[in-house]
Design an enzyme around this catalytic site. Structure first.
Site, PDB file in Angstrom:
ATOM      1  N   TYR A 333      34.883  27.922  33.708  1.00 18.94           N
ATOM      2  CA  TYR A 333      35.463  28.554  34.904  1.00 18.94           C
ATOM      3  C   TYR A 333      34.401  28.565  36.013  1.00 18.94           C
ATOM      4  CZ  TYR A 333      38.678  30.448  31.342  1.00 18.94           C
ATOM      5  OH  TYR A 333      39.550  30.606  30.287  1.00 18.94           O
ATOM      6  N   CYS A 430      35.221  40.297  35.479  1.00 20.24           N
ATOM      7  CA  CYS A 430      35.659  41.166  36.568  1.00 20.24           C
ATOM      8  C   CYS A 430      36.677  42.192  36.079  1.00 20.24           C
ATOM      9  CB  CYS A 430      36.226  40.350  37.728  1.00 20.24           C
ATOM     10  SG  CYS A 430      37.626  39.317  37.275  1.00 20.24           S
TER      11      CYS A 430
END
Length: 475
Positions: A333, A430
């Site tokens: 990612y 996150c």
């Protein structure tokens, strides 16, 4: 209506409640006669008068009508719109208490969702990294454009959980220059009769104003998202922006504004950016840097919104990776290569994987402009790319770094990471809830969590980043 003991509660009832806890979304939690209420805009330690907005059997929701006894953690908010706006859920809470809330949020998710013992979490968890200045830290903001009830052109932010625009050009989290830019765009629209987009009809032209600021470089990008292919009087918009009086000096605008563009989005959708971007003036990008690494950022690029804290976050990821210069690192990612290029200076080689082709193009360009040659980027899913490169080319992984979106890692990606058997896995997250879920899979697959630390990237909000490292257990 719901009954608890001899009491019955209905929607719109006004009750007095003491707030003893905080929910994961920053809401205050209190009880009246054993009935739990989640109270929006309440701070732990408050005694409030609250209006019940929704009633369930064992709990209900309410919002603050009046603070009767303020908590010692309650502070005066900087923004008059903090209660209506969906962006600053805990602005009325002191910053020190915000950090405690976020530390506890990570810890509780690891225990409740990850199934780790409190004793273990206390052993591996390190103090959260706070912000020196938890205001004006965002380098990117997207402002919807529309009309108020009187038909006046406005821009600002959506009220929480709605698409009603709160007029506000002076957000306390955004770069201070944003206010002048927004005022210039609105003035251009009014003077040239440029319409705003109306969601209910699909008519009108300007949908959003995107502003990005390089905190290290000082460069500014302005991009108008439009429901069409062209702006009327484009040159007048450019002139208006380039004549902005930054810090009492008009010449600063031409030095700082490096990119003016439009993003074409004619779809009936709540997706903000269109797929096509056309540059009206200057470059198609701005540049910014984290430490010694320079990044080119386009309107569509993903780039961390808080560069000061991002440097701290990535420095922690680098520390946790324990690179000696001999390791092969995979960055999953990888986006535009922010972590990859940060790690490359300490690794033998770095391979980045990302499903978005434009991001990989940006990553390759960022490597080129920094003269970093020990990185290579691949378009695709990690669960496809990693096995292919390992089986066909013998490219293994000493360290895997993963920084997934809020939904966490795909299970196939986690299984691929386990199959590659790196010595260490550094997970940047996150969302500590999906992090906790994924850590359980990795631990059950033969890894041990060694260190965990929160980094506050989003002061005044409930969000928090977390970085952790896992080591492969010796068989």
């Amino acid at each position: 209506m719901v009954g608890i003991g001899t009491m019955e509660y209905r929607k719109n009832d006004i009750v007095t409640v003491q707030i003893d806890d905080i929910g994961t979304d920053g809401e205050g939690i209190g009880k009246i006669d054993g009935y739990t209420l989640f109270v929006k805009d309440a701070v732990i330690g408050d005694v409030v008068e609250a209006k019940i907005t929704k009633v369930k059997k064992n709990y209900g929701y309410a919002r603050v009508e009046k603070v009767i006894t303020p908590s010692s953690f309650r502070v005066e908010p900087r923004c008059a719109f903090h209660r209506q706006c969906g962006g600053c859920q805990i602005q009325a809470m002191s910053y020190e208490r915000q950090l405690t809330f976020k530390q506890d949020k990570i810890k509780n998710n690891l225990i409740r969702i990850g199934g780790f013992s409190e004793e273990f979490v206390d052993k591996v968890m390190e103090p959260i990294v706070g912000m020196e200045e938890p205001w004006h830290y965002r380098n990117k903001a997207q402002y919807p454009v529309g009309y108020d009830k009187n038909g006046k052109l406005v821009t600002g932010f959506y009220a929480g959980r709605t698409h009603d625009i709160i007029p506000n050009t002076d957000c306390a989290l955004g770069a201070p220059e944003n206010k002048l830019i927004l005022e210039a765009v609105l003035a251009y629209m009014e003077e040239n009769h440029v319409t705003a987009y109306r969601e209910n009809t699909g008519e009108g032209l300007v949908r959003h104003i995107l502003i990005r600021t390089g905190f290290a470089s000082g460069e500014i990008m302005v991009c108008l998202v439009i429901n069409g292919r062209k702006l009327p009087a484009e040159k007048r918009l450019i002139d208006k922006l380039l004549k902005i009086d930054f810090a009492g000096e008009r010449s600063l605008a031409e030095k700082r504004i490096k990119s003016i563009s439009i993003s074409i989005n004619t779809e009936r959708t709540n997706v903000i950016m269109g797929k096509e971007v056309r540059t009206l003036w200057g470059n198609s990008y701005i540049e910014d840097s984290i430490q010694s690494v320079t990044f080119r950022i386009s309107p569509l690029s993903f780039y961390q919104v808080n560069p000061i804290q991002t440097e701290k976050l990535y420095s922690l990821a680098l520390e946790y990776a324990e690179l000696t210069g001999k390791e092969t690192v995979w960055d999953l990612y990888c986006g535009i290569g922010t972590i990859s290029l940060f790690l490359a200076k300490a690794a033998k080689s770095v391979y980045g994987v990302e499903v978005i082709p434009q991001a990989i193009e940006d990553a390759g360009e960022n490597a080129r402009i920094n003269g970093i040659e020990n990185v290579e980027f691949f378009v695709g899913e990690a669960e496809t790319i990693l096995p292919e490169k390992y089986e066909k080319e013998g490219i293994y992984a000493d360290v895997i770094v993963v920084d997934p979106p809020r939904k966490g890692c795909d299970i196939k990606c986690l299984e691929t990471m386990l199959a590659m058997k790196p010595e260490r896995i550094v997970y940047v997250s996150c969302d500590s809830a999906t992090l906790a879920r994924d850590l359980r899979v990795l631990v059950d697959g033969g890894y041990e969590v060694k260190r965990v630390r929160g980094v506050d990237q989003f002061g005044q909000s409930v969000h928090v980043e977390t970085v952790c490292v896992l080591s492969k257990l010796s068989v």
